[in-house]
Scaffold this motif. Structure first.
Motif, PDB file in Angstrom:
ATOM      1  N   GLN A   8     -43.782  14.668 -40.108  1.00 42.69           N
ATOM      2  CA  GLN A   8     -43.573  14.846 -38.675  1.00 42.69           C
ATOM      3  C   GLN A   8     -42.094  15.000 -38.345  1.00 42.69           C
ATOM      4  O   GLN A   8     -41.718  15.802 -37.494  1.00 42.69           O
ATOM      5  N   LEU A   9     -41.239  14.239 -39.050  1.00 39.95           N
ATOM      6  CA  LEU A   9     -39.802  14.355 -38.824  1.00 39.95           C
ATOM      7  C   LEU A   9     -39.309  15.738 -39.240  1.00 39.95           C
ATOM      8  O   LEU A   9     -38.514  16.351 -38.522  1.00 39.95           O
ATOM      9  N   ARG A  10     -39.785  16.256 -40.369  1.00 32.82           N
ATOM     10  CA  ARG A  10     -39.409  17.613 -40.781  1.00 32.82           C
ATOM     11  C   ARG A  10     -39.820  18.628 -39.725  1.00 32.82           C
ATOM     12  O   ARG A  10     -39.058  19.517 -39.365  1.00 32.82           O
ATOM     13  N   TRP A  11     -41.050  18.491 -39.248  1.00 32.23           N
ATOM     14  CA  TRP A  11     -41.542  19.427 -38.238  1.00 32.23           C
ATOM     15  C   TRP A  11     -40.743  19.326 -36.950  1.00 32.23           C
ATOM     16  O   TRP A  11     -40.476  20.326 -36.291  1.00 32.23           O
ATOM     17  N   LYS A  12     -40.354  18.131 -36.572  1.00 35.55           N
ATOM     18  CA  LYS A  12     -39.593  17.950 -35.340  1.00 35.55           C
ATOM     19  C   LYS A  12     -38.160  18.478 -35.485  1.00 35.55           C
ATOM     20  O   LYS A  12     -37.588  18.998 -34.533  1.00 35.55           O
ATOM     21  N   LYS A  13     -37.596  18.355 -36.681  1.00 34.77           N
ATOM     22  CA  LYS A  13     -36.283  18.954 -36.916  1.00 34.77           C
ATOM     23  C   LYS A  13     -36.389  20.472 -36.840  1.00 34.77           C
ATOM     24  O   LYS A  13     -35.520  21.132 -36.263  1.00 34.77           O
ATOM     25  N   SER A  14     -37.432  21.021 -37.419  1.00 34.59           N
ATOM     26  CA  SER A  14     -37.645  22.469 -37.328  1.00 34.59           C
ATOM     27  C   SER A  14     -37.841  22.892 -35.880  1.00 34.59           C
ATOM     28  O   SER A  14     -37.301  23.915 -35.446  1.00 34.59           O
ATOM     29  N   TRP A  15     -38.613  22.105 -35.135  1.00 30.13           N
ATOM     30  CA  TRP A  15     -38.830  22.402 -33.716  1.00 30.13           C
ATOM     31  C   TRP A  15     -37.497  22.424 -32.974  1.00 30.13           C
ATOM     32  O   TRP A  15     -37.247  23.300 -32.136  1.00 30.13           O
ATOM     33  N   THR A  16     -36.627  21.477 -33.295  1.00 35.41           N
ATOM     34  CA  THR A  16     -35.327  21.398 -32.637  1.00 35.41           C
ATOM     35  C   THR A  16     -34.510  22.657 -32.909  1.00 35.41           C
ATOM     36  O   THR A  16     -33.977  23.275 -31.978  1.00 35.41           O
TER      37      THR A  16
END
Length: 126
Positions: A8-16
């Motif tokens: 989820q953290l990887r995905w949220k960094k990508s989202w950012t």
């Protein structure tokens, strides 16, 4: 759960990162598409503040109950869980209700952490 939170953290960094790129481009597109996109970004960033307001501020400073907020969340997630049941026939459809609490307790806040650490090279993949 650790792998899930790292994912989820990887995905949220990508989202950012992707949000920053898209935000620079979308204002030139159709106004409705741009407004919808910016509203989605705004609501994603606002959601932890809504949690604070509904769960803590209202009960502590206005003596209002947090139950309408929790009830609304549970109703929303229940309806999403029913859609999941309809489309997949999975016996695990009711776990969507638990996801509600996981989201407001952990995942909504993870966006802020992802934004603060987006430039770190370690993304939790290895």
């Amino acid at each position: 759960m650790g792998k899930f939170f790292r994912q989820q953290l990887r995905w949220k960094k990508s989202w950012t990162r992707e949000t920053l790129v898209a935000a620079k481009l979308l204002y030139r597109k159709h106004p409705i598409a741009a407004a919808s996109y910016y509203a989605g970004v705004f609501l994603t960033l606002l959601s932890p503040l809504v949690v604070i307001h509904g769960m803590f501020y209202l009960p502590l400073f206005t003596s209002a109950s947090c139950m309408p907020y929790i009830g609304g969340l549970l109703l929303s997630y229940f309806l999403l869980s029913l859609i999941c049941l309809y489309h997949t026939r999975t016996p695990y459809w009711l776990f969507g209700m638990l996801f509600c609490f996981l989201y407001i307790g952990v995942l909504a806040w993870q966006n802020y952490y992802a934004m603060a650490t987006v430039n770190r090279n370690y993304w939790g993949t290895r």
